[in-house]
Scaffold this motif. Sequence first.
Motif, PDB file in Angstrom:
ATOM      1  N   ARG A  52      61.212  56.623 -13.428  1.00 43.48           N
ATOM      2  CA  ARG A  52      59.895  56.876 -12.823  1.00 43.48           C
ATOM      3  C   ARG A  52      59.772  58.321 -12.382  1.00 43.48           C
ATOM      4  N   GLU A  68      54.831  59.236 -20.834  1.00 42.95           N
ATOM      5  CA  GLU A  68      54.443  57.832 -21.011  1.00 42.95           C
ATOM      6  C   GLU A  68      55.634  57.001 -21.473  1.00 42.95           C
ATOM      7  N   ALA A  71      57.811  56.341 -18.494  1.00 43.38           N
ATOM      8  CA  ALA A  71      57.169  55.377 -17.601  1.00 43.38           C
ATOM      9  C   ALA A  71      57.232  53.969 -18.181  1.00 43.38           C
ATOM     10  N   ALA A  72      57.060  53.857 -19.498  1.00 51.42           N
ATOM     11  CA  ALA A  72      57.128  52.543 -20.149  1.00 51.42           C
ATOM     12  C   ALA A  72      58.537  51.962 -20.041  1.00 51.42           C
ATOM     13  N   LEU A  75      59.076  50.746 -16.528  1.00 50.86           N
ATOM     14  CA  LEU A  75      58.410  49.460 -16.317  1.00 50.86           C
ATOM     15  C   LEU A  75      59.216  48.324 -16.937  1.00 50.86           C
ATOM     16  N   HIS A 100      52.926  53.778 -14.779  1.00 54.73           N
ATOM     17  CA  HIS A 100      52.631  53.668 -16.209  1.00 54.73           C
ATOM     18  C   HIS A 100      51.135  53.792 -16.468  1.00 54.73           C
ATOM     19  N   ARG A 103      50.273  57.454 -16.553  1.00 53.29           N
ATOM     20  CA  ARG A 103      50.719  58.113 -17.793  1.00 53.29           C
ATOM     21  C   ARG A 103      49.870  57.693 -18.995  1.00 53.29           C
ATOM     22  N   THR A 116      46.652  47.967 -16.882  1.00 54.93           N
ATOM     23  CA  THR A 116      47.863  48.146 -16.079  1.00 54.93           C
ATOM     24  C   THR A 116      47.512  48.455 -14.631  1.00 54.93           C
TER      25      THR A 116
END
Length: 426
Positions: A52, A68, A71-72, A75, A100, A103, A116
Amino acid sequence: MAICLHSLATRLKNVGRYPEARTAAAEAVDRFRALAEENRGAHLPALGTALRTLAAQLANTREWVDAEQAAAEALAVQRELVQEQGDSHRPELTAALHGHSLRLGALRHAARATETAEEAVACYRALSETDPERHRLPLAQALNNLAHRLSLAHQHTEALAVSTEALEHFRILADQNAALHTEHFAMALNNNANKLAELGRHQEALPAADEAVRHFRVLASARPAVHRLRLATALSTQARMLLQVRRQAEGIVSASESVALRRAEAALGPGRRPQLATGLAKYSDQLAKSGHREEGLVAAAEAVALCRGWQIPRPDLVSLAELLHPLLDRLFELDFDDKALQTSREILHLRRRLAAERSAPYPPAATALYNVAVALDALGRRGEALPLLDEAVGICREAVFTRSTPSRRELLADTEQFRASLLRGD
């Protein structure tokens, strides 16, 4: 060592040393990933947190795709932790959802970003039912993000309701601890002013914008390095509201101060130049609305020049295309038709490249085609304009069929009307 690198990344970010912060965050992720391979259960939570942080640092250096992806992955890690280790990890999962969404929004993945954001808000609401004080701040921040996503989807009434809810949370937080939360409250005031303005309620928005500026002036006087850019943003919002209620002289004063603050920040390093470019583009529009079109042209040209400067190491086609628009508007307003054609064609080239990266219809490409047609028509070259409008109408119809929104329907209607007028010889 991994923990030290993660802390170092945060400290470097806090003093504006974004490239170094990104490097430290990336190294921290590599080390936590190696530790997680040896003992996944023990080190997976730290890996999720480090991912993160890396996503945020990559966003600061405008590496949107990599941000991104980080961040994915963060998650995915948090979902795994909730599934395998239980609800104790749900706050971190919710924070990863929020990150996420940010992003995804930066990459213009609007539908996924909104979905999201809605999930993040729902999770924070559930967490707040058991511990409202602990989760009030992240809930308010998630509400702000959702309000922004709804605004971009032209759901302005819903966006205002969500923004107002966020503002009330921030007001409570500021009342409880002014030193810690006045900054958040001021940003929420600024956001709420923008949401009111989207519904045409500029007179109601002005007091919120004024209050945001007052708070940020106090904050910036104490810590200019932290709050100067936020004061600039608030001043730009205030300027827009003042111009809308026909207080032009006051509006231009606020807008000029906003640009001066951004210019001072940009002088500290190249990482601050995008904020100056964005501010100059807004200033160009504000000058034009108050009748100063020539000065607006100068500001727009400077914004584009700044953007071209940071295209060299890492192209940012979206930013360049968007910053070219105020320049094109000023050229049209001043009847510089040849230069308008040249600029509109550059925007179209950029939009075609961006459209090639997408599977869905891309309305900005239709807008770019429309603008080239306008420029050609102004030069008496209607025969060249019509094929472009045919292409634009096709894109618009496909876009409306795929997802009908007010803005897409309006673009289709405008394009069809312009095409019909050219066919009639109007």
